[in-house]
Scaffold this motif. Structure first.
Motif, PDB file in Angstrom:
ATOM      1  N   TRP A 109       0.836  -1.206   0.000  1.00 10.55           N
ATOM      2  CA  TRP A 109       0.000   0.000   0.000  1.00 10.55           C
ATOM      3  C   TRP A 109       0.868   1.253   0.000  1.00 10.55           C
ATOM      4  CZ3 TRP A 109      -3.984  -1.522   4.370  1.00 10.55           C
ATOM      5  CH2 TRP A 109      -4.853  -2.503   3.855  1.00 10.55           C
ATOM      6  N   MET A 110       1.931   1.219   0.794  1.00  6.77           N
ATOM      7  CA  MET A 110       2.821   2.372   0.871  1.00  6.77           C
ATOM      8  C   MET A 110       3.514   2.621  -0.471  1.00  6.77           C
ATOM      9  SD  MET A 110       2.416   3.561   3.880  1.00  6.77           S
ATOM     10  CE  MET A 110       3.787   4.720   3.969  1.00  6.77           C
ATOM     11  N   GLU A 111       3.885   1.535  -1.140  1.00  6.68           N
ATOM     12  CA  GLU A 111       4.522   1.678  -2.457  1.00  6.68           C
ATOM     13  C   GLU A 111       3.553   2.269  -3.472  1.00  6.68           C
ATOM     14  OE1 GLU A 111       5.918  -2.181  -3.431  1.00  6.68           O
ATOM     15  OE2 GLU A 111       7.511  -2.192  -1.901  1.00  6.68           O
ATOM     16  N   LYS A 112       2.293   1.823  -3.412  1.00  5.55           N
ATOM     17  CA  LYS A 112       1.281   2.366  -4.321  1.00  5.55           C
ATOM     18  C   LYS A 112       1.004   3.834  -4.013  1.00  5.55           C
ATOM     19  CE  LYS A 112      -1.139  -1.961  -5.361  1.00  5.55           C
ATOM     20  NZ  LYS A 112      -2.436  -2.691  -5.271  1.00  5.55           N
ATOM     21  N   LEU A 113       1.055   4.167  -2.723  1.00  4.41           N
ATOM     22  CA  LEU A 113       0.828   5.557  -2.328  1.00  4.41           C
ATOM     23  C   LEU A 113       1.879   6.468  -2.941  1.00  4.41           C
ATOM     24  CD1 LEU A 113      -0.686   7.669  -0.621  1.00  4.41           C
ATOM     25  CD2 LEU A 113       0.821   7.071   1.292  1.00  4.41           C
ATOM     26  N   GLU A 114       3.115   5.985  -3.001  1.00  3.77           N
ATOM     27  CA  GLU A 114       4.204   6.768  -3.575  1.00  3.77           C
ATOM     28  C   GLU A 114       3.986   7.034  -5.059  1.00  3.77           C
ATOM     29  OE1 GLU A 114       6.654   8.145  -1.995  1.00  3.77           O
ATOM     30  OE2 GLU A 114       6.145   7.282  -0.032  1.00  3.77           O
ATOM     31  N   GLU A 115       3.181   6.191  -5.692  1.00  4.24           N
ATOM     32  CA  GLU A 115       2.952   6.318  -7.130  1.00  4.24           C
ATOM     33  C   GLU A 115       1.738   7.183  -7.465  1.00  4.24           C
ATOM     34  OE1 GLU A 115       2.555   2.339  -8.439  1.00  4.24           O
ATOM     35  OE2 GLU A 115       4.641   1.763  -8.005  1.00  4.24           O
ATOM     36  N   THR A 116       0.958   7.535  -6.446  1.00  4.68           N
ATOM     37  CA  THR A 116      -0.238   8.338  -6.690  1.00  4.68           C
ATOM     38  C   THR A 116       0.129   9.806  -6.843  1.00  4.68           C
ATOM     39  OG1 THR A 116      -0.653   8.622  -4.320  1.00  4.68           O
ATOM     40  CG2 THR A 116      -1.676   6.723  -5.400  1.00  4.68           C
ATOM     41  N   GLU A 117      -0.847  10.591  -7.220  1.00  2.00           N
ATOM     42  CA  GLU A 117      -0.602  12.027  -7.398  1.00  2.00           C
ATOM     43  C   GLU A 117      -0.234  12.666  -6.062  1.00  2.00           C
ATOM     44  OE1 GLU A 117      -5.362  13.201  -7.155  1.00  2.00           O
ATOM     45  OE2 GLU A 117      -4.134  13.797  -8.861  1.00  2.00           O
ATOM     46  N   VAL A 118       0.550  13.712  -6.139  1.00  4.64           N
ATOM     47  CA  VAL A 118       1.092  14.360  -4.945  1.00  4.64           C
ATOM     48  C   VAL A 118      -0.019  14.847  -4.012  1.00  4.64           C
ATOM     49  CG1 VAL A 118       2.485  16.277  -4.098  1.00  4.64           C
ATOM     50  CG2 VAL A 118       3.180  15.053  -6.170  1.00  4.64           C
ATOM     51  N   LYS A 119      -1.078  15.407  -4.576  1.00  7.57           N
ATOM     52  CA  LYS A 119      -2.159  15.934  -3.758  1.00  7.57           C
ATOM     53  C   LYS A 119      -2.787  14.853  -2.892  1.00  7.57           C
ATOM     54  CE  LYS A 119      -6.457  18.596  -4.055  1.00  7.57           C
ATOM     55  NZ  LYS A 119      -7.429  19.247  -4.979  1.00  7.57           N
ATOM     56  N   ARG A 120      -2.999  13.680  -3.481  1.00  7.55           N
ATOM     57  CA  ARG A 120      -3.582  12.560  -2.728  1.00  7.55           C
ATOM     58  C   ARG A 120      -2.604  12.062  -1.662  1.00  7.55           C
ATOM     59  NH1 ARG A 120      -7.623   8.919  -3.037  1.00  7.55           N
ATOM     60  NH2 ARG A 120      -7.218   6.760  -2.398  1.00  7.55           N
ATOM     61  N   GLN A 121      -1.337  11.988  -2.021  1.00 11.49           N
ATOM     62  CA  GLN A 121      -0.313  11.568  -1.061  1.00 11.49           C
ATOM     63  C   GLN A 121      -0.316  12.475   0.162  1.00 11.49           C
ATOM     64  OE1 GLN A 121       3.722  10.724  -2.223  1.00 11.49           O
ATOM     65  NE2 GLN A 121       3.106  10.268  -4.331  1.00 11.49           N
ATOM     66  N   VAL A 122      -0.294  13.763  -0.099  1.00 11.22           N
ATOM     67  CA  VAL A 122      -0.237  14.739   0.990  1.00 11.22           C
ATOM     68  C   VAL A 122      -1.476  14.644   1.866  1.00 11.22           C
ATOM     69  CG1 VAL A 122      -0.225  17.198   1.545  1.00 11.22           C
ATOM     70  CG2 VAL A 122       1.243  16.317  -0.293  1.00 11.22           C
ATOM     71  N   SER A 123      -2.638  14.476   1.267  1.00 13.60           N
ATOM     72  CA  SER A 123      -3.888  14.381   2.025  1.00 13.60           C
ATOM     73  C   SER A 123      -3.875  13.186   2.966  1.00 13.60           C
ATOM     74  CB  SER A 123      -5.083  14.270   1.067  1.00 13.60           C
ATOM     75  OG  SER A 123      -5.171  15.405   0.240  1.00 13.60           O
TER      76      SER A 123
ATOM     77  N   ARG B  41      -1.219  11.476   4.055  1.00 11.74           N
ATOM     78  CA  ARG B  41      -0.156  11.616   5.057  1.00 11.74           C
ATOM     79  C   ARG B  41      -0.564  12.594   6.160  1.00 11.74           C
ATOM     80  NH1 ARG B  41       4.600   9.274   3.450  1.00 11.74           N
ATOM     81  NH2 ARG B  41       4.751   8.709   1.235  1.00 11.74           N
ATOM     82  N   ILE B  42      -1.216  13.664   5.773  1.00 11.57           N
ATOM     83  CA  ILE B  42      -1.657  14.640   6.769  1.00 11.57           C
ATOM     84  C   ILE B  42      -2.712  14.020   7.687  1.00 11.57           C
ATOM     85  CG2 ILE B  42      -2.955  16.788   7.104  1.00 11.57           C
ATOM     86  CD1 ILE B  42      -1.548  17.912   4.675  1.00 11.57           C
ATOM     87  N   ALA B  43      -3.634  13.264   7.101  1.00 10.52           N
ATOM     88  CA  ALA B  43      -4.680  12.610   7.898  1.00 10.52           C
ATOM     89  C   ALA B  43      -4.072  11.658   8.925  1.00 10.52           C
ATOM     90  CB  ALA B  43      -5.642  11.862   6.982  1.00 10.52           C
ATOM     91  N   VAL B  44      -3.107  10.851   8.470  1.00  6.54           N
ATOM     92  CA  VAL B  44      -2.454   9.911   9.386  1.00  6.54           C
ATOM     93  C   VAL B  44      -1.647  10.658  10.435  1.00  6.54           C
ATOM     94  CG1 VAL B  44      -0.739   8.065   9.557  1.00  6.54           C
ATOM     95  CG2 VAL B  44      -2.370   8.073   7.666  1.00  6.54           C
ATOM     96  N   ALA B  45      -0.963  11.717  10.001  1.00  4.22           N
ATOM     97  CA  ALA B  45      -0.136  12.496  10.925  1.00  4.22           C
ATOM     98  C   ALA B  45      -0.973  13.181  12.005  1.00  4.22           C
ATOM     99  CB  ALA B  45       0.665  13.540  10.146  1.00  4.22           C
ATOM    100  N   ILE B  46      -2.226  13.428  11.726  1.00  4.14           N
ATOM    101  CA  ILE B  46      -3.115  14.059  12.715  1.00  4.14           C
ATOM    102  C   ILE B  46      -3.764  13.003  13.610  1.00  4.14           C
ATOM    103  CG2 ILE B  46      -5.270  15.343  13.016  1.00  4.14           C
ATOM    104  CD1 ILE B  46      -4.572  16.895  10.469  1.00  4.14           C
ATOM    105  N   ILE B  47      -4.266  11.940  13.000  1.00  2.00           N
ATOM    106  CA  ILE B  47      -5.010  10.920  13.749  1.00  2.00           C
ATOM    107  C   ILE B  47      -4.102  10.130  14.687  1.00  2.00           C
ATOM    108  CG2 ILE B  47      -6.345   8.793  13.538  1.00  2.00           C
ATOM    109  CD1 ILE B  47      -7.456   9.901  10.902  1.00  2.00           C
ATOM    110  N   ALA B  48      -2.927   9.712  14.210  1.00  2.00           N
ATOM    111  CA  ALA B  48      -2.044   8.869  15.023  1.00  2.00           C
ATOM    112  C   ALA B  48      -1.628   9.549  16.337  1.00  2.00           C
ATOM    113  CB  ALA B  48      -0.814   8.456  14.215  1.00  2.00           C
ATOM    114  N   PRO B  49      -1.091  10.776  16.301  1.00  2.00           N
ATOM    115  CA  PRO B  49      -0.738  11.428  17.566  1.00  2.00           C
ATOM    116  C   PRO B  49      -1.958  11.694  18.449  1.00  2.00           C
ATOM    117  CG  PRO B  49       0.356  12.487  15.719  1.00  2.00           C
ATOM    118  CD  PRO B  49      -0.675  11.578  15.142  1.00  2.00           C
ATOM    119  N   MET B  50      -3.095  11.944  17.836  1.00  2.00           N
ATOM    120  CA  MET B  50      -4.309  12.202  18.610  1.00  2.00           C
ATOM    121  C   MET B  50      -4.716  10.974  19.419  1.00  2.00           C
ATOM    122  SD  MET B  50      -8.013  13.528  17.234  1.00  2.00           S
ATOM    123  CE  MET B  50      -7.193  14.899  16.397  1.00  2.00           C
TER     124      MET B  50
END
Length: 218
Positions: A114-128, A130-139
């Motif tokens: 999944w992570m490898e496929k994520l790297e191949e997706t468009e930058v906007k989707r990648q950032v979205s 990553r930001i979601a995970v970066a917010i939810i995980a610490p929360m």
């Protein structure tokens, strides 16, 4: 010790030597099968056994009473407790996490894909994502720290078997981030090692808990 390392060993290396089998045959891994449905049934069976032994009153005592002569222990400060109380407490603290560790190990290659496929997706989707995970995980980690870890010893011990997967998963996430953020720095070998073996980070979790004193006494 969570089941992650052993499951990964059998699943990836297919090493079923007698020596390895003898070491870990009591775990789920000795009934290895590549079919996901069969593995799922075995994992469910493990959960059911743990629930039966540790959650149903009287079953633990019935199962282990024949071994009281070497498992029994009398705490000088609490002489009125049953002889198997300490064994039940110690063995029950991490009664679920070893199964969760095996689940993590089984899905580890899938998540990597999944992570490898994520790297191949468009930058906007990648950032979205990553930001979601970066917010939810610490929360989630913060909520665990505030509402579980800060409890008094007795209350915490009651919740630990059901919540210890949270700090472990947080550690996995943090070291994954470490590996991706510091690829060229001298810490990379350390991060790379933890990237693949963080399933056994519950050891770090237990040491973390010890900072606040005798957390692990019944």
């Amino acid at each position: 010790m969570t089941g992650f390392g052993n499951f990964s060993y059998y699943y990836m290396r297919k090493d079923f030597s007698l020596a390895r089998f003898a070491q870990m045959m009591w775990r789920l891994n000795f009934l290895y099968n590549e079919k996901g449905s069969v593995i799922a049934l075995k994992i469910i069976a493990c959960f059911l056994v743990v629930i039966l032994v540790w959650e149903v009153p009287g079953v633990f005592e019935l199962l282990w009473s024949p071994f009281t002569f070497f498992l029994g222990y009398t705490d000088p400060t609490k002489p009125n407790l049953p002889l198997l109380h300490e064994w039940q407490f110690r063995s029950g603290l991490d009664r679920y996490i070893w199964i969760i560790g095996m689940i993590y190990a089984y899905y580890h290659p899938t998540v990597e894909r999944w992570m490898e496929k994520l790297e191949e997706t468009e930058v906007k989707r990648q950032v979205s994502i990553r930001i979601a995970v970066a917010i939810i995980a610490p929360m989630v980690g913060f909520l665990w720290f505030e509402h579980i870890y800060k409890l008094d010893k007795i209350a915490y011990n009651k919740y630990h078997p059901y919540t210890s997967w949270i700090p472990i998963t947080e550690c996995v996430y943090m070291f994954k981030k470490c590996y991706s953020i510091l690829p060229k720095l001298q810490f990379n070998p350390f991060c790379m090692a933890w990237k693949d073996y963080t399933g056994d980070l519950y050891l770090a979790d237990s040491h973390l808990a010890k900072i606040r004193g005798s957390r692990w006494s019944a």
